[in-house]
Design an enzyme around this catalytic site. Structure first.
Site: not given
Ligand code: ADP
Length: 398
Positions: A328, A90, A147, A9
């Site tokens: 998170e 990615r 994405d 990425n």
């Protein structure tokens, strides 16, 4: 010798990577990154299941390209017999054409280059990483995971802006992002909460970049980001939703150049711009400065406002999922957002830890096995090969 999958990425100031064993269970072997590119680059790598760790500062002139080289060097220097069989990258933007993981051949590479203007901060670095791998590992298969892909099937009213059709036809339209994270959450829901998975779920991916996805039956119906990664929620350094008229005003009346306005809205706004302190939620939570408190409250209230709008796109809400670094980890931010949403009476709130890298590794494995079954040899046309103009509707290679 062990075959492996490298997941890369390459972003605007970092290269993150994970190495997985090439097998159904995908055991993770390594995780690491080069962060702080352009300011104070640091390479760190951890060997899974051991206390083997590396953390070194690398020269400031080194870019994403050298970052990728160093990662490959390090994997080779370990002499574990790990053979990289496929690399999954990615890609933030797939433009109008790519909505499934795709082997990168010369033609695909060329098309991905053509959509650089849609993701200036990210796409050039993704492509640079592909070129480095091609040079270093020669004909190895490389796969682009997008994405934008998860949002590819929105109804026209959620894809289009309210502008003349001819502008939409020229590509001025919404795409949506963070799809790899949303796809992971959707997969998790299907596996662990099959009943909820069938319902109306809003997923809040809250990190440095933040967006929301309205899902029904694990399919994306609407999302807050638009044509670029600037729209929707306020973010670490990006403004999120802003009146387009304000942009004209900055250019016309405040005499700012286009590129200055772009820099302000992408890099100097959001939590950083509002607080004048930091883009980082943890840092702001630890600050006693009133501006930090204001920025966090702004983020929470506007996120809540957009969650309600996603619920409107779904005609109700059965569950809200938090994911991403803020979603998170920040109890305070979650409580603050939920406080503004009490009126909505959301039946279930949960946290799913984002794991885009594992999702990409799974996709790579699936693509490789499909290519194998179909008898394709994905590595035969290298991305670096000179591009010849493709036929009008050439088929994707995956
Ligand atoms: P990126 O979009 O760059 O991948 P992340 O998903 O890693 O970003 O999220 C980074 C954000 O998460 C930062 O604002 C950081 O402060 C926040 N964050 C991470 N851990 C915590 C924590 N324990 N408490 C509050 N915020 C946290």
């Amino acid at each position: 010798m062990t075959d492996t999958i490298l997941v890369l990425n390459a972003g605007s100031s970092s290269v993150k990577f994970q190495l997985f064993e090439y097998s159904k269970e995908l055991p993770r072997l390594l995780v690491g990154s080069v962060v702080g590119i352009g300011t104070k680059p640091i390479l760190s790598i951890e060997r899974e299941g051991t206390d083997k760790k590396l953390k070194i500062e690398i020269p400031v002139h080194e870019t994403q390209k050298q970052g990728v080289q160093r990662i490959i060097d390090w994997i080779e220097d370990l002499k574990e017999g790990w053979v990289i069989k496929v690399v999954a990258h990615r890609f933030v933007h797939g433009g109008p054409e790519f909505f499934e993981p795709t082997f990168i051949n010369a033609e695909v590479f060329h098309k991905l280059k053509a959509i650089i203007p849609l993701a200036l901060l990210h796409q050039p670095h993704h492509l640079a990483a592909v070129s480095v791998i091609e040079k270093r590992l020669k004909n190895i298969p490389q796969i682009a995971c997008f994405d934008t892909a998860f949002h590819a099937h929105h109804a026209a009213k959620f894809t289009n802006f309210a502008i003349p059709q001819e502008m939409t036809d020229k590509g001025v339209r919404r795409y949506g992002f963070h799809g790899l994270s949303y796809a992971w959450s959707a997969q998790y829901l299907k596996k662990h909460h099959p009943d909820l998975a069938k319902g109306r779920v809003v997923v809040a991916h809250l990190g440095n970049g933040s967006s929301l996805c309205a899902m029904h039956n694990c399919k994306s119906v609407d999302t807050t980001m638009g044509m670029t990664v600037l729209d929707g929620l306020p973010m670490g350094t990006r403004c999120g939703h802003i009146d387009a008229g304000a942009v004209f005003y900055m250019i016309r009346e405040l005499k700012l150049s286009h590129s200055k306005v772009e820099e302000i809205l992408y890099k100097e706004s959001g939590l950083k711009g509002m607080s004048g302190i930091s883009n980082d939620v943890k840092t702001l939570q630890e600050s006693s400065d009133a501006r930090a408190e204001y920025a966090l409250d702004y983020f929470a209230h506007h996120t809540a406002k957009f969650i309600a709008s996603m619920a409107a796109s779904l005609g109700g809400i059965d569950a809200l999922v938090f994911t991403g670094g803020i979603g998170e980890n920040s109890v305070q931010m979650r409580e603050s957002i939920l406080g503004y949403l009490e009126f909505l009476k959301i039946p279930k709130v949960m946290i799913i830890n984002a794991n885009e890298e594992r999702y990409m590794a799974e996709q790579a494995l699936e693509c490789m096995s499909k290519a194998h079954v179909a008898g394709h040899e994905p590595h035969k046309k290298s991305p670096a090969a000179k591009h010849k103009k493709p036929a009008a509707h050439s088929k994707k290679s995956a």
